[in-house]
Motif scaffolding. Structure first.
Motif, PDB file in Angstrom:
ATOM      1  N   SER A  40       8.281  -4.753  -9.042  1.00  0.00           N
ATOM      2  CA  SER A  40       9.173  -5.433  -8.094  1.00  0.00           C
ATOM      3  C   SER A  40       8.448  -6.215  -7.001  1.00  0.00           C
ATOM      4  O   SER A  40       9.050  -6.570  -6.007  1.00  0.00           O
ATOM      5  N   GLY A  41       7.172  -6.477  -7.179  1.00  0.00           N
ATOM      6  CA  GLY A  41       6.460  -7.219  -6.140  1.00  0.00           C
ATOM      7  C   GLY A  41       5.427  -8.159  -6.726  1.00  0.00           C
ATOM      8  O   GLY A  41       5.197  -8.203  -7.934  1.00  0.00           O
ATOM      9  N   GLU A  42       4.781  -8.909  -5.843  1.00  0.00           N
ATOM     10  CA  GLU A  42       3.746  -9.857  -6.269  1.00  0.00           C
ATOM     11  C   GLU A  42       2.441  -9.653  -5.516  1.00  0.00           C
ATOM     12  O   GLU A  42       1.394 -10.108  -5.952  1.00  0.00           O
ATOM     13  N   ASN A  43       2.509  -8.992  -4.368  1.00  0.00           N
ATOM     14  CA  ASN A  43       1.295  -8.762  -3.577  1.00  0.00           C
ATOM     15  C   ASN A  43       0.372  -7.794  -4.311  1.00  0.00           C
ATOM     16  O   ASN A  43       0.823  -7.011  -5.151  1.00  0.00           O
ATOM     17  N   PRO A  44      -0.923  -7.827  -3.984  1.00  0.00           N
ATOM     18  CA  PRO A  44      -1.804  -6.793  -4.523  1.00  0.00           C
ATOM     19  C   PRO A  44      -1.233  -5.408  -4.220  1.00  0.00           C
ATOM     20  O   PRO A  44      -0.799  -5.140  -3.102  1.00  0.00           O
ATOM     21  N   LEU A  45      -1.210  -4.563  -5.239  1.00  0.00           N
ATOM     22  CA  LEU A  45      -0.603  -3.235  -5.111  1.00  0.00           C
ATOM     23  C   LEU A  45      -1.705  -2.180  -5.103  1.00  0.00           C
ATOM     24  O   LEU A  45      -2.513  -2.102  -6.031  1.00  0.00           O
ATOM     25  N   ILE A  46      -1.732  -1.360  -4.052  1.00  0.00           N
ATOM     26  CA  ILE A  46      -2.740  -0.316  -3.918  1.00  0.00           C
ATOM     27  C   ILE A  46      -2.022   1.020  -3.825  1.00  0.00           C
ATOM     28  O   ILE A  46      -1.138   1.215  -2.976  1.00  0.00           O
ATOM     29  N   ILE A  47      -2.400   1.939  -4.694  1.00  0.00           N
ATOM     30  CA  ILE A  47      -1.728   3.237  -4.768  1.00  0.00           C
ATOM     31  C   ILE A  47      -2.790   4.332  -4.738  1.00  0.00           C
ATOM     32  O   ILE A  47      -3.755   4.295  -5.505  1.00  0.00           O
ATOM     33  N   ASP A  48      -2.586   5.305  -3.874  1.00  0.00           N
ATOM     34  CA  ASP A  48      -3.546   6.397  -3.717  1.00  0.00           C
ATOM     35  C   ASP A  48      -2.997   7.676  -4.336  1.00  0.00           C
ATOM     36  O   ASP A  48      -2.087   8.302  -3.806  1.00  0.00           O
ATOM     37  N   GLN A  49      -3.526   8.027  -5.518  1.00  0.00           N
ATOM     38  CA  GLN A  49      -3.252   9.284  -6.191  1.00  0.00           C
ATOM     39  C   GLN A  49      -1.760   9.593  -6.330  1.00  0.00           C
ATOM     40  O   GLN A  49      -1.270  10.582  -5.782  1.00  0.00           O
ATOM     41  N   PRO A  50      -1.034   8.794  -7.058  1.00  0.00           N
ATOM     42  CA  PRO A  50       0.406   9.043  -7.215  1.00  0.00           C
ATOM     43  C   PRO A  50       0.712  10.243  -8.101  1.00  0.00           C
ATOM     44  O   PRO A  50       1.771  10.838  -7.992  1.00  0.00           O
ATOM     45  N   GLU A  51      -0.244  10.608  -8.974  1.00  0.00           N
ATOM     46  CA  GLU A  51       0.101  11.620  -9.971  1.00  0.00           C
ATOM     47  C   GLU A  51       0.211  13.022  -9.392  1.00  0.00           C
ATOM     48  O   GLU A  51       0.590  13.957 -10.087  1.00  0.00           O
ATOM     49  N   ASP A  52      -0.091  13.210  -8.113  1.00  0.00           N
ATOM     50  CA  ASP A  52       0.121  14.520  -7.508  1.00  0.00           C
ATOM     51  C   ASP A  52       1.573  14.947  -7.652  1.00  0.00           C
ATOM     52  O   ASP A  52       1.890  16.128  -7.691  1.00  0.00           O
ATOM     53  N   ASP A  53       2.486  13.966  -7.717  1.00  0.00           N
ATOM     54  CA  ASP A  53       3.907  14.280  -7.880  1.00  0.00           C
ATOM     55  C   ASP A  53       4.445  13.830  -9.236  1.00  0.00           C
ATOM     56  O   ASP A  53       5.602  14.088  -9.541  1.00  0.00           O
ATOM     57  N   LEU A  54       3.626  13.149 -10.015  1.00  0.00           N
ATOM     58  CA  LEU A  54       4.155  12.555 -11.241  1.00  0.00           C
ATOM     59  C   LEU A  54       4.374  13.588 -12.334  1.00  0.00           C
ATOM     60  O   LEU A  54       3.622  14.545 -12.475  1.00  0.00           O
ATOM     61  N   ASP A  55       5.398  13.350 -13.106  1.00  0.00           N
ATOM     62  CA  ASP A  55       5.683  14.122 -14.298  1.00  0.00           C
ATOM     63  C   ASP A  55       4.809  13.562 -15.414  1.00  0.00           C
ATOM     64  O   ASP A  55       4.971  12.425 -15.838  1.00  0.00           O
ATOM     65  N   ASN A  56       3.867  14.371 -15.898  1.00  0.00           N
ATOM     66  CA  ASN A  56       2.875  13.868 -16.840  1.00  0.00           C
ATOM     67  C   ASN A  56       3.498  13.321 -18.121  1.00  0.00           C
ATOM     68  O   ASN A  56       2.986  12.389 -18.727  1.00  0.00           O
ATOM     69  N   PHE A  85       0.844  -1.193   0.000  1.00  0.00           N
ATOM     70  CA  PHE A  85       0.000   0.000   0.000  1.00  0.00           C
ATOM     71  C   PHE A  85       0.881   1.245   0.000  1.00  0.00           C
ATOM     72  O   PHE A  85       1.796   1.365   0.815  1.00  0.00           O
ATOM     73  N   TYR A  86       0.576   2.169  -0.908  1.00  0.00           N
ATOM     74  CA  TYR A  86       1.326   3.422  -0.974  1.00  0.00           C
ATOM     75  C   TYR A  86       0.337   4.584  -1.024  1.00  0.00           C
ATOM     76  O   TYR A  86      -0.495   4.679  -1.931  1.00  0.00           O
ATOM     77  N   GLY A  87       0.450   5.440  -0.019  1.00  0.00           N
ATOM     78  CA  GLY A  87      -0.381   6.635   0.028  1.00  0.00           C
ATOM     79  C   GLY A  87       0.157   7.714  -0.890  1.00  0.00           C
ATOM     80  O   GLY A  87       1.127   7.520  -1.634  1.00  0.00           O
ATOM     81  N   GLN A  88      -0.449   8.898  -0.814  1.00  0.00           N
ATOM     82  CA  GLN A  88      -0.150   9.949  -1.781  1.00  0.00           C
ATOM     83  C   GLN A  88       1.318  10.380  -1.757  1.00  0.00           C
ATOM     84  O   GLN A  88       1.897  10.685  -2.790  1.00  0.00           O
ATOM     85  N   LYS A  89       1.937  10.423  -0.581  1.00  0.00           N
ATOM     86  CA  LYS A  89       3.300  10.927  -0.486  1.00  0.00           C
ATOM     87  C   LYS A  89       4.342   9.822  -0.290  1.00  0.00           C
ATOM     88  O   LYS A  89       5.542  10.097  -0.340  1.00  0.00           O
ATOM     89  N   GLU A  90       3.885   8.622  -0.072  1.00  0.00           N
ATOM     90  CA  GLU A  90       4.838   7.557   0.285  1.00  0.00           C
ATOM     91  C   GLU A  90       5.786   7.213  -0.856  1.00  0.00           C
ATOM     92  O   GLU A  90       6.948   6.869  -0.628  1.00  0.00           O
ATOM     93  N   ILE A  91       5.312   7.308  -2.083  1.00  0.00           N
ATOM     94  CA  ILE A  91       6.168   6.974  -3.220  1.00  0.00           C
ATOM     95  C   ILE A  91       7.309   7.972  -3.330  1.00  0.00           C
ATOM     96  O   ILE A  91       8.482   7.607  -3.441  1.00  0.00           O
ATOM     97  N   PHE A  92       6.967   9.251  -3.280  1.00  0.00           N
ATOM     98  CA  PHE A  92       8.013  10.282  -3.347  1.00  0.00           C
ATOM     99  C   PHE A  92       8.945  10.170  -2.151  1.00  0.00           C
ATOM    100  O   PHE A  92      10.163  10.351  -2.268  1.00  0.00           O
ATOM    101  N   ASN A  93       8.387   9.825  -0.988  1.00  0.00           N
ATOM    102  CA  ASN A  93       9.210   9.734   0.225  1.00  0.00           C
ATOM    103  C   ASN A  93      10.189   8.564   0.196  1.00  0.00           C
ATOM    104  O   ASN A  93      11.153   8.548   0.952  1.00  0.00           O
ATOM    105  N   LEU A  94       9.924   7.584  -0.667  1.00  0.00           N
ATOM    106  CA  LEU A  94      10.890   6.487  -0.800  1.00  0.00           C
ATOM    107  C   LEU A  94      12.256   7.016  -1.201  1.00  0.00           C
ATOM    108  O   LEU A  94      13.291   6.518  -0.760  1.00  0.00           O
ATOM    109  N   ILE A  95      12.252   8.041  -2.052  1.00  0.00           N
ATOM    110  CA  ILE A  95      13.520   8.658  -2.450  1.00  0.00           C
ATOM    111  C   ILE A  95      13.983   9.642  -1.393  1.00  0.00           C
ATOM    112  O   ILE A  95      15.156   9.657  -0.999  1.00  0.00           O
TER     113      ILE A  95
END
Length: 894
Positions: A788-804, A383-393
């Motif tokens: 990089s995974g096999e579990n069900p992947l849930i992502i909440d609004q990643p594009e707030d930080d995404l480069d379109n 599970f990745y919330g809105q800021k968790e993806i960016f925070n990985l870096i």
């Protein structure tokens, strides 16, 4: 609700309306029943130059057609079409009509545009011109699919010359190509390379051949060849989506054969969330929703409960999460409110995980087909919330936020079983190193006594040298010999006297005993008594005689003793004692007892010296063992790097390059060393110098190995002895204090991590994500996460930080690659993700007039082939229409 599923379709079938259909007496009922019983979910009627049978089918098809959202095997649909002969070459072309057209409209179109009147229906000697095909296509362009039949076979389009094939492209875009064998595929690919034909999906149909004569048609032949297609509804628009996005939605007969006849793409071998029910939320109507095992996109305007839905999945599955940390659930879920989640382990029966809010907390229960479970399995999701993806870096270098590099953790999750084994090996090596270190230090402590022992030996040796110079050694030797002779003689006299005395005493006891036995019982005959007394008396006399003789010998022994005292032996003994005492006086006035002690002491010291010298030699062996074990440890550690690198190779990533660089994450190791030494955020420059020196990009890690050796064997812990650029005495004191506390060697457990480098590749070159924009970083990391995974992947609004600009090149491509290998549930505002990603389930949420949130138009889920879904995407998502145009450009006209 309609989620996309896979269906079997036979794209090429004939009825009795074709002249070459074997049994003309087959009724429409029998034909439909046979088609449905064949296991096909759909068939396309494509009679030769005829639509004469479809009216009969149309009157009955409602009896047979069926659509079941839950069980795709029960679905059945008949599409109407025709197989026309085009040009004098009689090239066979299939035409499939929109299912919204009536039979009258289809018949009229065949007559009007193709010029085939009813009298010629079924006549295979009749052909239409290319212009007549063009007329039909131009008039009904959006309501027909045009497909070259059996491409390279008899009367297939590939048999025409190259210019003839190219002429078709001037007025028509083929929706698909029918292939039945490898020759069809090869010829199509050749024509594609020559730009003679457009790219399209390769499909298969059976031509329903008869078992008796393969050149004829029969109901026996349904499904002899077929195509798997993925769509949410068996209709014309669904087929359009298959033909547009064919790389994700179709598997022809040749591909199916390679996968095996029992292959069923609806079988899922990975874990997925089957559905969710939400009840008694303050801002939601009760929700009962199924998810596709593949890509699910949740869309809606701001404030329409999208985050509530995905957070409910996260908290509904993980009982270890604290509800107080999720405001959106804490504030909107009423007491008694519930989350029911259905979790599937592959094709197994689903588990129902029920959670109810009681007194501010969630109470959980678990159930499967066996009933209530006390000890349920673990329901893992990513599970990745809105800021968790960016925070990985952003948190990559923060050891306080993450004990392990977050990027490495993503990789290690895929090698968890091997990881345990490798980590055990690493731990074993470290344990061995610490044991060797302790042995080495203990030996060193013992060896510190060696100089003192050598000094003592030297001192005693000096005394004994004077002892030898005084001739005391010879005198002592003579003395020892005389004393030995004297002792032997004295001992023999004493022992003989003692022995005779013991015999005399023993005889006296016997005599006393016989004295008592001379008294005989008077009741016995007097003669017997007298005889007994006489015998015993005689024995007594014998004893007394022997005793007397022994006493006489004892006297003689005593005289021998006196003789010894007056002998030359004793005289010489006394003289040698005087000589010995005089010699001792010459040696420092030392008494004889001291010399003996010294002699004993030097023997003891020389024994200790020998042992310590052996230990010194052992130190060399231990050092070799330490270096050897360090190499083994490093090998085990690099095995982990290799496994991680293998995972990266297996990901098959596009547009991003990921590399695992072994044992070089300097920033994290620096922080870890500071934390271990209790100096967080202190001595930054000194720690940086040390880390740079140790991890100096040497492929053999020589400095790192030497650093470990230093930690294990250093005598004083002076780090400047190891790294000469270190000079701060306060910093040096940290290390010496650790050594004094005997904890310096524990630092070997602070292991440098591998570094994950991620670069985005585009036409301009490679961009390191650490140097990229926040959007570039998030896009690259999201692509990595998906792969990089096999579990069900849930992502909440990643594009707030995404480069379109990278949404398609990174995100969509990754989604399309992995969505058949793991489930994705994503909340998104970017239309490119559901449209270009070709989502199998699209859920659109909206706030109703009552203020409650529910599904738009009360439709729970759907796919792109459904008008309500396409309209919803265009209405809600900015750029929705452009996403559909881009999709057609990329997939339909590429």
């Amino acid at each position: 609700m309609a989620l996309a599923k896979w269906y079997k379709i036979d794209f090429h079938t004939h009825t009795p309306a074709s002249n070459c259909f074997l049994d003309k007496n087959i009724s429409a009922d029998e034909w439909l029943e046979a088609a449905k019983d064949s296991g096909m979910n759909a068939v396309v009627i494509t009679d030769h130059n005829s639509v004469g049978f479809i009216r009969k089918i149309d009157c009955l098809k409602n009896k047979y057609e069926n659509h079941d959202d839950f069980d795709p095997e029960k679905n059945f649909k008949v599409f109407y079409g025709i197989e026309v002969c085009v040009s004098a070459a009689f090239t066979h072309i299939l035409i499939i009509f929109d299912d919204s057209l009536t039979t009258n409209e289809i018949e009229d179109a065949v007559i009007k545009y193709l010029g085939i009147d009813r009298n010629n229906w079924g006549n295979t000697e009749k052909y239409i011109s290319e212009n007549e095909l063009k007329d039909l296509y131009m008039e009904l362009k959006d309501k027909v699919f045009v497909i070259p039949a059996h491409f390279a076979s008899n009367k297939g389009l590939a048999k025409a010359n190259i210019n003839t094939i190219k002429n078709y492209q001037e007025f028509i875009h083929f929706s698909a190509i029918e292939v039945r064998n490898e020759e069809d595929i090869r010829e199509y690919e050749n024509k594609l390379k020559l730009n003679a034909i457009n790219e399209a999906v390769c499909i298969s149909g059976s031509d329903n051949p008869s078992n008796k004569d393969a050149t004829k048609h029969s109901v026996e032949g349904f499904g002899k060849m077929f195509t798997w297609i993925k769509l949410s509804a068996l209709n014309f628009e669904g087929l359009r989506q298959v033909f547009i996005d064919f790389e994700n939605r179709a598997l022809n007969w040749l591909e199916i054969k390679k996968l095996g006849n029992k292959f069923n793409p609806n079988d899922i071998n990975y874990n997925y969330i089957g559905g969710i029910c939400l009840t008694n939320f303050s801002h939601l109507l009760d929700i009962n929703l199924r998810f596709s095992p593949h890509l699910n996109c949740i869309i809606g305007s701001r404030g329409t409960g999208k985050s509530t839905l995905v957070n409910a999945i996260n908290y509904g599955l993980d009982s270890n999460l604290d509800l107080n940390k999720c405001k959106v659930l804490k504030n909107t879920m009423k007491n008694g409110g519930g989350i029911d989640i259905y979790f599937n382990f592959g094709n197994e029966d689903p588990y129902q995980i029920t959670s109810r809010k009681e007194k501010g907390n969630l109470e959980y229960s678990y159930e499967n087909k066996s009933g209530i479970l006390i000890d349920p399995p673990e329901f893992k999701i990513d599970f990745y919330g809105q800021k968790e993806i960016f925070n990985l870096i952003e948190d990559e270098n923060n050891i306080n936020e993450n004990i392990k590099s977050p990027l490495l953790q993503l990789i290690d999750d895929k090698i968890s079983i091997k990881l345990y084994k490798i980590n055990d090996s690493i731990e074993q090596m470290l344990t061995e190193l610490l044991a060797l270190s302790e042995e080495y230090k203990n030996n060193r402590n013992k060896i510190t006594k060696l100089p003192g022992i050598k000094a003592e030996i030297s001192k005693v040796t000096s005394i004994l040298k004077k002892y030898e110079e005084s001739n005391i050694k010879n005198i002592r030797a003579k003395k020892d010999k005389i004393y030995n002779i004297n002792e032997i003689c004295g001992n023999e006299i004493n022992e003989s006297e003692s022995c005779l005395t013991n015999i005399a005493d023993s005889l006296q006891i016997k005599i006393d005993d016989l004295e008592k036995k001379l008294v005989v019982d008077e009741d016995i005959d007097k003669l017997i008594c007298d005889d007994a007394k006489n015998i015993l008396s005689d024995v007594k006399k014998s004893y007394e005689t022997v005793k007397k003789t022994i006493n006489q010998e004892i006297d003689k022994i005593e005289k021998i003793g006196l003789q010894l005292e007056k002998s030359n032996i004793v005289k010489e003994k006394n003289e040698i004692d005087v000589q010995y005492k005089m010699a001792l006086e010459k040696v420092k006035n030392t008494g004889s007892e001291d010399i003996e002690t010294l002699q004993d002491k030097i023997l003891e010291n020389k024994h200790q010296e020998s042992n310590l010298l052996d230990i010194e030699k052992q130190q060399i062996v231990i050092e070799e063992k330490i270096n050897s074990t360090i190499s083994k440890y490093l090998t085990a550690r690099l095995d982990l790097t290799k496994e991680r690198a293998n995972i990266i190779k297996s990901l098959d990533l596009d547009s991003i390059k990921i590399e695992i660089i072994p044992i070089c994450h300097k920033n994290r190791w620096k922080q870890s060393l500071q934390k271990e030494l209790g100096k967080e955020n202190v001595f930054d420059n000194e720690f940086e110098k040390l880390v740079e020196f140790i991890l100096n990009d040497d492929a053999k890690f020589e400095h790192y190995k030497k650093f470990i050796f230093f930690l294990l064997t250093s005598k004083n812990g002076n780090i400047s002895d190891f790294c000469q650029s270190i000079s701060d005495p306060r910093f040096i004191n940290i290390w010496t204090t650790k050594q004094n506390n005997n904890t310096l060697n524990s630092i070997i457990k602070v292991i440098p991590e591998d570094m994950v480098t991620i670069k985005i590749s585009d036409k301009t070159g490679d961009i390191d994500i650490n140097e990229g924009s926040p959007g570039q970083k998030s896009a690259a990391i999201l692509a990595f996460i998906m792969s990089s995974g096999e579990n069900p992947l849930i992502i909440d609004q990643p594009e707030d930080d995404l480069d379109n600009s990278l949404i398609y090149n990174l995100i969509v491509k990754s989604i399309r690659k992995i969505k058949n290998k793991r489930q994705i549930i994503i909340v998104t505002h970017n239309p490119n993700i559901p449209v270009l990603g070709d989502a199998e389930g699209i859920i659109i949420l909206e706030r109703e007039n009552t203020g409650k949130i529910y599904f738009k138009n009360h439709k729970k889920a759907g796919c792109l082939e459904e008008k309500n879904i396409r309209t919803g995407i265009c209405e809600i998502m900015e750029g929705g229409e452009s996403a559909f145009k881009k999709r057609e450009e990329k997939y339909l006209y590429k």
